[in-house]
Structure formats: C-alpha cells, structure tokens
Design a protein around this motif. Structure first.
Motif, short mmCIF file in Angstrom:
data_model
loop_
_atom_site.label_atom_id
_atom_site.label_comp_id
_atom_site.label_asym_id
_atom_site.label_seq_id
_atom_site.Cartn_x
_atom_site.Cartn_y
_atom_site.Cartn_z
N VAL A 75 0.62 -1.28 -0.09
CA VAL A 75 0.01 0.22 0.00
C VAL A 75 0.86 1.10 -0.14
CG1 VAL A 75 -1.85 1.49 1.43
CG2 VAL A 75 -2.27 -1.31 0.97
N ALA A 76 1.93 1.15 0.55
CA ALA A 76 3.05 2.52 0.97
C ALA A 76 3.79 2.40 -0.35
CB ALA A 76 3.86 2.39 1.91
N THR A 77 4.16 1.13 -1.38
CA THR A 77 4.72 1.80 -2.35
C THR A 77 3.64 2.10 -3.44
OG1 THR A 77 6.15 -0.01 -1.65
CG2 THR A 77 6.34 0.37 -3.21
N MET A 78 2.69 1.45 -3.46
CA MET A 78 1.10 2.39 -4.80
C MET A 78 1.22 3.07 -4.62
SD MET A 78 -0.99 -1.18 -4.14
CE MET A 78 -2.59 -0.43 -4.45
N GLY A 79 0.63 4.14 -2.51
CA GLY A 79 0.40 5.15 -2.48
C GLY A 79 2.16 6.51 -2.74
N ARG A 80 3.37 6.24 -2.64
CA ARG A 80 4.73 6.52 -3.58
C ARG A 80 4.21 6.59 -5.44
NH1 ARG A 80 8.57 9.13 -1.91
NH2 ARG A 80 10.13 9.33 -3.12
N MET A 81 4.26 5.50 -5.84
CA MET A 81 4.40 5.31 -6.74
C MET A 81 2.74 6.07 -7.83
SD MET A 81 6.09 1.57 -8.14
CE MET A 81 6.30 2.10 -9.56
N ASN A 82 2.42 6.09 -7.38
CA ASN A 82 1.00 6.68 -7.80
C ASN A 82 1.18 9.19 -7.66
OD1 ASN A 82 -0.52 4.54 -8.34
ND2 ASN A 82 -1.76 4.34 -6.31
N ALA A 83 2.03 8.87 -7.26
CA ALA A 83 2.42 10.33 -6.73
C ALA A 83 3.47 10.76 -7.51
CB ALA A 83 2.47 10.81 -5.00
N GLY A 84 4.31 9.49 -7.56
CA GLY A 84 5.14 10.10 -8.61
C GLY A 84 6.68 9.73 -8.42
N GLY A 85 6.63 9.70 -7.53
CA GLY A 85 7.40 8.65 -6.86
C GLY A 85 7.92 7.46 -7.51
N GLY A 86 9.54 7.25 -7.04
CA GLY A 86 9.78 5.86 -6.85
C GLY A 86 10.10 4.65 -5.39
N PRO A 87 10.08 3.51 -5.85
CA PRO A 87 9.97 2.49 -4.42
C PRO A 87 10.92 2.94 -4.08
CG PRO A 87 9.53 1.82 -6.64
CD PRO A 87 9.64 2.90 -6.92
N ILE A 88 10.95 2.66 -2.27
CA ILE A 88 11.90 3.25 -1.63
C ILE A 88 12.07 1.75 -0.51
CG2 ILE A 88 12.23 4.21 1.26
CD1 ILE A 88 11.39 6.99 -0.31
N ALA A 89 13.13 1.37 -0.39
CA ALA A 89 13.09 0.05 0.71
C ALA A 89 12.79 0.37 2.20
CB ALA A 89 14.48 -0.26 0.25
N PRO A 90 12.41 -0.74 2.99
CA PRO A 90 11.97 -0.47 4.41
C PRO A 90 12.95 -0.18 4.90
CG PRO A 90 12.34 -2.98 3.27
CD PRO A 90 11.95 -1.95 2.40
N ASP A 91 13.00 0.70 6.19
CA ASP A 91 13.86 0.27 6.76
C ASP A 91 13.95 0.08 8.06
OD1 ASP A 91 15.80 1.57 9.22
OD2 ASP A 91 15.29 3.64 8.55
N PRO A 92 14.79 -1.24 8.44
CA PRO A 92 14.77 -2.24 9.43
C PRO A 92 14.84 -1.39 10.74
CG PRO A 92 17.33 -1.82 8.57
CD PRO A 92 16.28 -1.52 7.96
N VAL A 93 14.83 0.05 10.95
CA VAL A 93 15.27 0.18 11.87
C VAL A 93 14.50 0.69 12.54
CG1 VAL A 93 15.99 2.29 13.42
CG2 VAL A 93 17.63 1.14 11.87
N LEU A 94 12.93 0.91 11.83
CA LEU A 94 11.39 1.61 11.88
C LEU A 94 10.39 0.53 12.83
CD1 LEU A 94 11.56 4.33 9.46
CD2 LEU A 94 12.45 4.56 11.55
N GLY A 95 9.61 1.20 13.29
CA GLY A 95 8.51 0.29 13.51
C GLY A 95 7.56 -0.04 12.65
N HIS A 96 6.27 -0.41 12.49
CA HIS A 96 5.03 -1.19 11.34
C HIS A 96 4.97 -0.04 10.81
CE1 HIS A 96 2.91 -4.01 9.04
NE2 HIS A 96 2.15 -2.82 9.17
N ALA A 97 4.74 1.04 12.40
CA ALA A 97 3.41 2.31 11.61
C ALA A 97 4.93 3.36 10.69
CB ALA A 97 3.08 3.41 12.60
N ALA A 98 5.61 3.78 11.48
CA ALA A 98 7.25 4.19 11.10
C ALA A 98 7.48 4.20 9.29
CB ALA A 98 8.72 5.04 11.96
N ASN A 99 7.39 2.84 9.57
CA ASN A 99 8.19 2.58 8.41
C ASN A 99 7.21 2.91 7.51
OD1 ASN A 99 10.51 0.34 6.66
ND2 ASN A 99 8.37 -0.16 6.89
N PHE A 100 5.65 2.38 7.31
CA PHE A 100 5.08 2.34 7.11
C PHE A 100 4.44 4.30 5.93
CE2 PHE A 100 0.62 4.14 5.01
CZ PHE A 100 0.29 3.36 4.00
#
Length: 258
Positions: free
Chosen positions: A125-150
C-alpha cells in the motif's frame, strides 16, 4: 444476513450503537492509549498480549518480511491506471507465488503467512501510494516500527513521533471489526480449506465495495472538502450542510466504531 447470527467471535466484541469495541477482552481505549499495533497483532493472533521477548521476536519477523519481491514491484509498474483496490487485490494474490509457505496449511505455516502478509501488504500500500504520486519505490527501514516504516515508505521522509503515534492508533482501531463483510467473505473462503492468500484476496474484494470499505473513502473525501487547516466551525458547517441536503454522513448508519 442482517440480524442473523452467523457465528460468534472470541477475538472481537463490537457494539456500534454504544460505541464499544474490545479485542480479546481489552477495551479499545486502553489499547489505543497503551499498546502498539504490533502488540495488538500478537493479541489478535494469540488471545493475549506478548511478553517483551515475544514482542521483540514478532517485530523482527515483521521487519524480515517487509521487502517486496522485485516481480511484484515490476507488476505494480505494469498495471494500467485504475482503482487502487483493484491493484491491491491483484498484487496481494501475486505475493502468494513468492511465499515459500504458500502450500503449508499447518498452524505454524499459517502463522508465518499471517505475519508475512501483515508486513508485505503494508509495503504494498505504501509503495502503491508513493508510485501513484510520481515517486519511486523506497526500501523499508529495519530500524523503524510498523507504523513509522509505512509512513517512511509512503513519503520518503522519516515521520515525526506524533505522526507515527497517530497512524499507529489508526491501525489499532482498524485491526478488527468483528464479523463485517470482508471478514465474513474471508471466513467463507477459509472454511473451504483454501489458503490464506485466497481468503485475504476475497476479503479485499468485499472491502472494495462502497457499502463496506468504500465508506472510509467517503470519509477521506469529506475531510478533503473540509480542508487541512480548517477551524472546527468549518467542519461543523460541512456536516450540517450534508444533513440539510439529506446526504449520508460517511461512517454513520454503519455498524462501526467512531
């Protein structure tokens, strides 16, 4: 099935008329104040809150599952423009082809798939939202929790503590709503001894409908109509105008928790 008791739930209790929502006996207000989404996931899966080591294990499992298969990201780029729920339905189905436990129907295999789906659908969902806004996929950050990483994968920026907590609470409030339409659809599919992915895809199909998850989309449209920095009076004016025109207020009239 209106007013028909199809089954009972030991996981969730909901009384929309009285504004009561509880997960495994825990009042939603207490969970929203004191728990995280990861703790609530554990509660729904195990019927009890986790110990600190158990929570750490679940957090590690969710982090390990966040990365989307490259084939799924390529398919995301290839899909024609359209309803995001259609894309979510298709891409969630694709995830099954990349899950080593796809055909494992043991309780242990199903649990691993549940953790994997919880993590990867968030990334989808996060990647779809970013790509729909014209951005590129971003790799997840292992340091962040579930909500923050989204939020990070969606915006490309590390969220503030306030934004993270607000979204974490939103996830907790939406985690389970008893035997709603999508839950019922998923349970019917699971009852045929089909796999978890098929059940979830069926649930997404039901959630797309304007009489179910579509109500949330109408809420967002109303919030956009009110405006980001609008005073309370503007919000009241919009709601009162809808009532005067006898329009349906999104969320009201549905058996949901506010």
């Amino acid at each position: 099935l209106e007013d028909t008791v199809a089954t009972t739930s030991a996981i969730c209790f909901l009384d929309g008329d009285r504004g009561v929502l509880a997960y495994c006996g825990y009042d939603i207000h207490d969970l929203a104040r004191h728990a995280t989404f990861e703790e609530v996931c554990y509660l729904l899966w195990h019927r009890r809150l986790p110990t600190r080591p158990e929570l750490g294990d679940l957090q590690s499992q969710l982090v390990a599952s966040r990365q989307l298969p490259e084939a799924v990201i390529r398919a995301m780029r290839m899909l024609p423009p359209g309803d995001s729920m259609d894309a979510l339905r298709t891409l969630t189905s694709m995830l099954a082809h990349h899950d080593p436990d796809a055909s494992d129907t043991t309780p242990q295999g199903n649990y691993r798939k549940a953790v994997r789906l919880t993590s990867q659908v968030s990334s989808l969902v996060a990647t779809m939202g970013r790509m729909n806004a014209g951005g590129g996929p971003i790799a997840p950050d292992p340091v962040l929790g579930h909500a923050a990483n989204f939020l990070y994968m969606l915006t490309g920026e590390r969220p503030s503590g306030l934004a993270t907590r607000a979204f974490d609470i939103a996830l907790i409030l939406h985690a389970d709503h008893e035997l709603n339409a999508s839950t019922f659809a998923a349970r019917v599919i699971a009852a045929t001894l089909s796999d978890i992915y098929s059940a979830v895809v069926g649930g997404i199909g039901a959630l797309k409908g304007p009489l179910h998850g579509g109500a949330n989309a109408e809420v967002m449209k109303m919030l956009l109509e009110i405006g980001k920095d609008a005073p309370v009076e503007k919000a009241e004016d919009v709601v009162c105008a809808k009532l005067a025109r006898k329009e349906k207020i999104p969320g009201f009239g549905h058996r949901v928790y506010h």
